[in-house]
Design an enzyme around this catalytic site. Structure first.
Site, PDB file in Angstrom:
ATOM      1  N   ASP A   1       0.733 -17.997 -60.939  1.00  0.00           N
ATOM      2  CA  ASP A   1       0.524 -19.314 -60.325  1.00  0.00           C
ATOM      3  C   ASP A   1      -0.662 -19.996 -60.993  1.00  0.00           C
ATOM      4  O   ASP A   1      -1.775 -19.963 -60.482  1.00  0.00           O
ATOM      5  CB  ASP A   1       0.281 -19.124 -58.824  1.00  0.00           C
ATOM      6  CG  ASP A   1      -0.022 -20.436 -58.125  1.00  0.00           C
ATOM      7  OD1 ASP A   1       0.161 -21.493 -58.753  1.00  0.00           O
ATOM      8  OD2 ASP A   1      -0.441 -20.400 -56.955  1.00  0.00           O
TER       9      ASP A   1
ATOM     10  N   LYS B   1      -0.241 -23.236 -61.947  1.00  0.00           N
ATOM     11  CA  LYS B   1       0.056 -24.662 -61.733  1.00  0.00           C
ATOM     12  C   LYS B   1      -0.199 -25.449 -63.020  1.00  0.00           C
ATOM     13  O   LYS B   1      -0.962 -26.413 -63.065  1.00  0.00           O
ATOM     14  CB  LYS B   1      -0.752 -25.218 -60.564  1.00  0.00           C
ATOM     15  CG  LYS B   1      -0.383 -24.540 -59.242  1.00  0.00           C
ATOM     16  CD  LYS B   1      -1.002 -25.199 -58.041  1.00  0.00           C
ATOM     17  CE  LYS B   1      -0.648 -24.445 -56.772  1.00  0.00           C
ATOM     18  NZ  LYS B   1      -1.303 -23.117 -56.639  1.00  0.00           N
TER      19      LYS B   1
ATOM     20  N   ALA C   1      -0.377 -27.842 -65.936  1.00  0.00           N
ATOM     21  CA  ALA C   1      -0.256 -29.309 -65.868  1.00  0.00           C
ATOM     22  C   ALA C   1      -0.920 -29.936 -67.078  1.00  0.00           C
ATOM     23  O   ALA C   1      -1.972 -30.550 -66.975  1.00  0.00           O
ATOM     24  CB  ALA C   1      -0.898 -29.822 -64.576  1.00  0.00           C
TER      25      ALA C   1
ATOM     26  N   ILE D   1      -0.384 -31.225 -71.599  1.00  0.00           N
ATOM     27  CA  ILE D   1       0.549 -31.723 -72.613  1.00  0.00           C
ATOM     28  C   ILE D   1       1.442 -30.559 -73.054  1.00  0.00           C
ATOM     29  O   ILE D   1       1.066 -29.388 -72.900  1.00  0.00           O
ATOM     30  CB  ILE D   1      -0.193 -32.333 -73.830  1.00  0.00           C
ATOM     31  CG1 ILE D   1      -1.094 -31.268 -74.489  1.00  0.00           C
ATOM     32  CG2 ILE D   1      -0.994 -33.555 -73.418  1.00  0.00           C
ATOM     33  CD1 ILE D   1      -1.623 -31.674 -75.856  1.00  0.00           C
ATOM     34  N   PRO D   2       2.624 -30.859 -73.606  1.00  0.00           N
ATOM     35  CA  PRO D   2       3.555 -29.780 -73.943  1.00  0.00           C
ATOM     36  C   PRO D   2       2.953 -28.665 -74.793  1.00  0.00           C
ATOM     37  O   PRO D   2       3.183 -27.485 -74.527  1.00  0.00           O
ATOM     38  CB  PRO D   2       4.683 -30.524 -74.668  1.00  0.00           C
ATOM     39  CG  PRO D   2       4.660 -31.904 -74.072  1.00  0.00           C
ATOM     40  CD  PRO D   2       3.219 -32.201 -73.823  1.00  0.00           C
TER      41      PRO D   2
ATOM     42  N   VAL E   1       2.860 -20.231 -44.862  1.00  0.00           N
ATOM     43  CA  VAL E   1       3.188 -19.429 -43.672  1.00  0.00           C
ATOM     44  C   VAL E   1       1.953 -18.621 -43.268  1.00  0.00           C
ATOM     45  O   VAL E   1       1.236 -18.096 -44.113  1.00  0.00           O
ATOM     46  CB  VAL E   1       4.370 -18.470 -43.989  1.00  0.00           C
ATOM     47  CG1 VAL E   1       4.507 -17.396 -42.916  1.00  0.00           C
ATOM     48  CG2 VAL E   1       5.658 -19.270 -44.125  1.00  0.00           C
TER      49      VAL E   1
ATOM     50  N   ALA F   1       7.662 -18.547 -40.856  1.00  0.00           N
ATOM     51  CA  ALA F   1       8.612 -18.013 -41.845  1.00  0.00           C
ATOM     52  C   ALA F   1      10.037 -18.365 -41.449  1.00  0.00           C
ATOM     53  O   ALA F   1      10.831 -18.828 -42.281  1.00  0.00           O
ATOM     54  CB  ALA F   1       8.437 -16.500 -41.963  1.00  0.00           C
TER      55      ALA F   1
ATOM     56  N   GLY G   1      -0.060 -15.186 -47.966  1.00  0.00           N
ATOM     57  CA  GLY G   1      -1.284 -14.629 -48.540  1.00  0.00           C
ATOM     58  C   GLY G   1      -2.207 -14.023 -47.515  1.00  0.00           C
ATOM     59  O   GLY G   1      -2.049 -12.860 -47.122  1.00  0.00           O
TER      60      GLY G   1
HETATM   61  O1  O7E Z   1      -2.426 -19.711 -47.215  1.00  0.00           O
HETATM   62  P1  O7E Z   1      -2.155 -18.362 -47.757  1.00  0.00           P
HETATM   63  O2  O7E Z   1      -3.357 -17.478 -47.780  1.00  0.00           O
HETATM   64  O3  O7E Z   1      -0.954 -17.710 -47.122  1.00  0.00           O
HETATM   65  O4  O7E Z   1      -1.798 -18.514 -49.308  1.00  0.00           O
HETATM   66  C1  O7E Z   1      -0.892 -19.449 -49.781  1.00  0.00           C
HETATM   67  C2  O7E Z   1      -0.792 -19.331 -51.281  1.00  0.00           C
HETATM   68  O5  O7E Z   1       0.110 -20.302 -51.761  1.00  0.00           O
HETATM   69  C3  O7E Z   1      -2.089 -19.554 -52.028  1.00  0.00           C
HETATM   70  O6  O7E Z   1      -2.058 -18.743 -53.182  1.00  0.00           O
HETATM   71  C4  O7E Z   1      -2.055 -21.011 -52.426  1.00  0.00           C
HETATM   72  O7  O7E Z   1      -2.773 -21.259 -53.606  1.00  0.00           O
HETATM   73  C5  O7E Z   1      -0.559 -21.194 -52.665  1.00  0.00           C
HETATM   74  N1  O7E Z   1      -0.034 -22.557 -52.439  1.00  0.00           N
HETATM   75  C6  O7E Z   1      -0.218 -23.192 -51.247  1.00  0.00           C
HETATM   76  O8  O7E Z   1      -0.794 -22.646 -50.306  1.00  0.00           O
HETATM   77  N2  O7E Z   1       0.266 -24.462 -51.097  1.00  0.00           N
HETATM   78  C7  O7E Z   1       0.955 -25.117 -52.062  1.00  0.00           C
HETATM   79  O9  O7E Z   1       1.385 -26.235 -51.858  1.00  0.00           O
HETATM   80  C8  O7E Z   1       1.186 -24.460 -53.266  1.00  0.00           C
HETATM   81  C9  O7E Z   1       0.724 -23.162 -53.421  1.00  0.00           C
HETATM   82  C10 O7E Z   1       1.170 -22.442 -54.536  1.00  0.00           C
HETATM   83  O10 O7E Z   1       1.137 -21.257 -54.652  1.00  0.00           O
HETATM   84  O11 O7E Z   1       1.782 -23.110 -55.464  1.00  0.00           O
HETATM   85  C11 O7E Z   1       2.649 -22.444 -56.176  1.00  0.00           C
HETATM   86  C12 O7E Z   1       3.608 -21.622 -55.298  1.00  0.00           C
END
Ligand code: O7E
Length: 225
Positions: A67, A69, A71, A73-74, A180, A187, A201
């Site tokens: 993860d 994320k 974001a 340039i290619p 969740v 869930a 998490g």
């Molecule tokens: O709230 P928790 O502890 O259950 O963790 C949630 C995880 O999902 C955490 O790693 C956070 O960075 C990620 N997350 C979000 O909580 N919200 C989002 O909108 C996006 C993410 C994420 O993981 O993005 C990629 C899946």
């Protein structure tokens, strides 16, 4: 368990968000819940804390989703994706707002390694819909589909949005949904709305008994079947 996992199979419907920052805790929690989760999502907190070599240690237990994320340039996206897949990750999470060329490069690089791409369409926190209006999120989801991504990320804190985004992408793409537990999402409601996996998490890795906590989420999902 000693084999490296690379394929996703939905068994429990749970992805562990492993945002601990040290190796000992990362392995302790993963070992405890390995049978309860279908994948483990790692990101900046753990990788900056331990290094990317943590992937090979955790991928013995479950497929690893990076993860970051992504974001950019290619060209930069491609360099990031290459590191992630060479390290043994099964999937990478990228932002969708960067546009079609960036997304296409991530998908192309993932395909070269047999990996998968999830595209963030809308975030789960209260400010997550400040810029990402309903229409923009839908456009990002549609672009994810067009680009050949494996799935999208949609907020478990807003199950109605999961439902709307599912309508946009149809049945071909997967939905993974964070929010969740610690962020208040349910869930069962999220899976009912159309998500394939919930991402959990803190409520698991901070629990005194992470396995018992994961089992609770698992049985909540099982009741729906
Ligand atoms: O709230 P928790 O502890 O259950 O963790 C949630 C995880 O999902 C955490 O790693 C956070 O960075 C990620 N997350 C979000 O909580 N919200 C989002 O909108 C996006 C993410 C994420 O993981 O993005 C990629 C899946």
């Amino acid at each position: 368990m000693t084999t490296n996992h690379f394929e996703f199979q939905r068994k429990t419907g749970i992805i562990l968000a492993l945002d601990v920052t040290d190796e000992e805790n990362a392995i302790r929690v993963t070992e405890a819940v390995a049978d309860m989760v279908d994948a483990v999502k790692i990101g900046y907190p753990l990788v900056l804390g331990t290094g990317l070599q943590i992937v090979s240690k955790l991928s013995r237990y479950a497929p690893i989703i990076a993860d970051f994320k992504v974001a950019d340039i290619p060209n930069t996206d491609r360099l990031i994706c290459e590191h992630v897949f060479k390290a043994g990750c099964a999937a990478i999470i990228v932002q969708g707002f960067t546009g079609p060329d960036s997304l296409a490069e991530c998908v192309k690089t993932a395909n070269e390694f047999g990996g998968k791409v999830f595209v963030v369409s809308e975030m789960s926190h209260p400010g997550g819909d400040y810029f990402f209006t309903d229409e923009i999120s839908k456009e990002i989801a549609a672009l994810a589909k067009k680009s050949g991504a494996f799935g999208i990320v949609a907020p478990a804190t807003r199950p109605e949005r999961v439902k709307e985004l599912r309508a946009v992408i149809g049945a071909d793409l997967k939905i993974i949904s964070p929010g969740v537990g610690a962020q208040g999402g349910s869930a069962a409601d999220t899976i009912k709305a159309g998500a394939d996996w919930v991402i959990v998490g803190r409520s698991i890795y901070n629990a005194a008994d992470p396995k018992a906590e994961a089992e609770k989420v698992k049985s909540e999902i099982e009741k729906l079947i």
